[in-house]
Design a protein around this motif. Structure first.
Motif, mmCIF file in Angstrom:
data_model
loop_
_atom_site.group_PDB
_atom_site.id
_atom_site.type_symbol
_atom_site.label_atom_id
_atom_site.label_comp_id
_atom_site.label_asym_id
_atom_site.label_seq_id
_atom_site.Cartn_x
_atom_site.Cartn_y
_atom_site.Cartn_z
ATOM 1 N N ARG A 154 41.186 38.779 38.800
ATOM 2 C CA ARG A 154 40.587 38.145 39.987
ATOM 3 C C ARG A 154 41.403 36.947 40.477
ATOM 4 N N GLN A 155 42.206 36.357 39.597
ATOM 5 C CA GLN A 155 42.999 35.178 39.948
ATOM 6 C C GLN A 155 44.375 35.536 40.519
ATOM 7 N N GLU A 156 44.734 36.813 40.494
ATOM 8 C CA GLU A 156 46.064 37.219 40.943
ATOM 9 C C GLU A 156 46.213 37.095 42.455
ATOM 10 N N ASP A 157 47.431 36.736 42.873
ATOM 11 C CA ASP A 157 47.742 36.664 44.289
ATOM 12 C C ASP A 157 47.539 38.042 44.916
ATOM 13 N N GLY A 158 46.840 38.081 46.013
ATOM 14 C CA GLY A 158 46.618 39.342 46.713
ATOM 15 C C GLY A 158 45.345 40.059 46.333
ATOM 16 N N CYS A 159 44.628 39.556 45.305
ATOM 17 C CA CYS A 159 43.358 40.163 44.911
ATOM 18 C C CYS A 159 42.254 39.569 45.774
ATOM 19 N N LYS A 160 41.604 40.420 46.549
ATOM 20 C CA LYS A 160 40.497 39.971 47.395
ATOM 21 C C LYS A 160 39.147 40.175 46.711
ATOM 22 N N ALA A 161 39.072 41.153 45.831
ATOM 23 C CA ALA A 161 37.839 41.428 45.077
ATOM 24 C C ALA A 161 38.195 42.308 43.892
ATOM 25 N N TYR A 162 37.488 42.094 42.799
ATOM 26 C CA TYR A 162 37.707 42.921 41.606
ATOM 27 C C TYR A 162 36.410 42.882 40.814
ATOM 28 N N SER A 163 35.720 43.997 40.767
ATOM 29 C CA SER A 163 34.471 44.043 40.016
ATOM 30 C C SER A 163 34.532 45.147 38.974
ATOM 31 N N LEU A 164 33.823 44.927 37.895
ATOM 32 C CA LEU A 164 33.786 45.856 36.768
ATOM 33 C C LEU A 164 32.353 46.337 36.591
ATOM 34 N N HIS A 165 32.188 47.640 36.474
ATOM 35 C CA HIS A 165 30.864 48.248 36.328
ATOM 36 C C HIS A 165 30.878 49.194 35.134
ATOM 37 N N GLU A 166 29.714 49.365 34.521
ATOM 38 C CA GLU A 166 29.570 50.347 33.444
ATOM 39 C C GLU A 166 28.480 51.337 33.838
ATOM 40 N N ASP A 167 28.767 52.593 33.642
ATOM 41 C CA ASP A 167 27.837 53.675 33.974
ATOM 42 C C ASP A 167 26.574 53.519 33.129
ATOM 43 N N VAL A 168 25.424 53.376 33.776
ATOM 44 C CA VAL A 168 24.176 53.160 33.038
ATOM 45 C C VAL A 168 23.729 54.411 32.286
ATOM 46 N N LYS A 169 24.169 55.565 32.728
ATOM 47 C CA LYS A 169 23.780 56.803 32.058
ATOM 48 C C LYS A 169 24.827 57.280 31.061
ATOM 49 N N ARG A 170 25.986 56.644 31.071
ATOM 50 C CA ARG A 170 27.046 57.006 30.131
ATOM 51 C C ARG A 170 27.782 55.742 29.683
ATOM 52 N N PRO A 171 27.193 54.997 28.758
ATOM 53 C CA PRO A 171 27.853 53.800 28.256
ATOM 54 C C PRO A 171 29.256 54.136 27.745
ATOM 55 N N GLY A 172 30.185 53.265 28.048
ATOM 56 C CA GLY A 172 31.571 53.513 27.675
ATOM 57 C C GLY A 172 32.401 54.066 28.822
ATOM 58 N N ARG A 173 31.747 54.369 29.937
ATOM 59 C CA ARG A 173 32.467 54.812 31.144
ATOM 60 C C ARG A 173 32.425 53.640 32.121
ATOM 61 N N PHE A 174 33.601 53.089 32.403
ATOM 62 C CA PHE A 174 33.724 51.897 33.230
ATOM 63 C C PHE A 174 34.402 52.242 34.544
ATOM 64 N N VAL A 175 33.964 51.576 35.594
ATOM 65 C CA VAL A 175 34.529 51.779 36.925
ATOM 66 C C VAL A 175 34.882 50.412 37.482
ATOM 67 N N THR A 176 36.109 50.278 37.972
ATOM 68 C CA THR A 176 36.463 49.053 38.672
ATOM 69 C C THR A 176 36.499 49.347 40.159
ATOM 70 N N TYR A 177 36.080 48.365 40.926
ATOM 71 C CA TYR A 177 36.175 48.420 42.381
ATOM 72 C C TYR A 177 37.019 47.220 42.767
ATOM 73 N N GLU A 178 38.158 47.492 43.396
ATOM 74 C CA GLU A 178 39.135 46.451 43.673
ATOM 75 C C GLU A 178 39.518 46.463 45.149
ATOM 76 N N VAL A 179 39.819 45.293 45.668
ATOM 77 C CA VAL A 179 40.358 45.173 47.019
ATOM 78 C C VAL A 179 41.611 44.317 46.919
ATOM 79 N N TRP A 180 42.724 44.884 47.369
ATOM 80 C CA TRP A 180 44.016 44.196 47.345
ATOM 81 C C TRP A 180 44.506 44.000 48.761
ATOM 82 N N ARG A 181 45.246 42.931 48.959
ATOM 83 C CA ARG A 181 45.779 42.595 50.279
ATOM 84 C C ARG A 181 46.626 43.747 50.841
ATOM 85 N N ASP A 182 47.413 44.390 49.982
ATOM 86 C CA ASP A 182 48.276 45.490 50.412
ATOM 87 C C ASP A 182 48.843 46.186 49.171
ATOM 88 N N GLU A 183 49.675 47.187 49.377
ATOM 89 C CA GLU A 183 50.250 47.929 48.254
ATOM 90 C C GLU A 183 51.165 47.055 47.405
#
Length: 100
Positions: free
Chosen positions: A33-62
């Motif tokens: 989250r502190q990196e240059d160009g990171c606009k958002a970075y969230s971490l989620h865990e599947d409530v029906k399958r613990p151990g399955r994680f999903v990140t949702y990220e927004v970066w300024r560009d490639e």
């Protein structure tokens, strides 16, 4: 489309390694989250399958995403993933066509 680059990554732990993956991902996410160009970075865990994680990220560009993939935190975390992941990490790069 906007210039922002959206990323969804999916990481699934081996059955007995969910705690280890969680312990790796939480502090890494905080650093990402502190990196240059990171606009958002969230971490989620599947409530029906613990151990399955999903990140949702927004970066300024490639270029910002490329720098993230070479960041010290990513380079430190990557070799630790092999023994605890079930299969490969999925990474989906998305552009916005329509936003609410």
């Amino acid at each position: 489309m906007t210039d922002d680059l959206y990323v969804v990554a999916i990481l699934t732990s081996k059955p007995d390694k969910a705690d280890a993956l969680r312990a790796l991902l939480i502090p890494a996410t905080e650093a990402f989250r502190q990196e240059d160009g990171c606009k958002a970075y969230s971490l989620h865990e599947d409530v029906k399958r613990p151990g399955r994680f999903v990140t949702y990220e927004v970066w300024r560009d490639e270029a910002a995403l490329a720098a993230h993939m070479e960041s010290p935190t990513m380079k430190e975390a990557t070799p630790k993933l092999g023994p605890i992941l079930e299969g490969e990490m999925e990474q989906h790069l998305l552009g916005t066509l329509l936003q609410l």
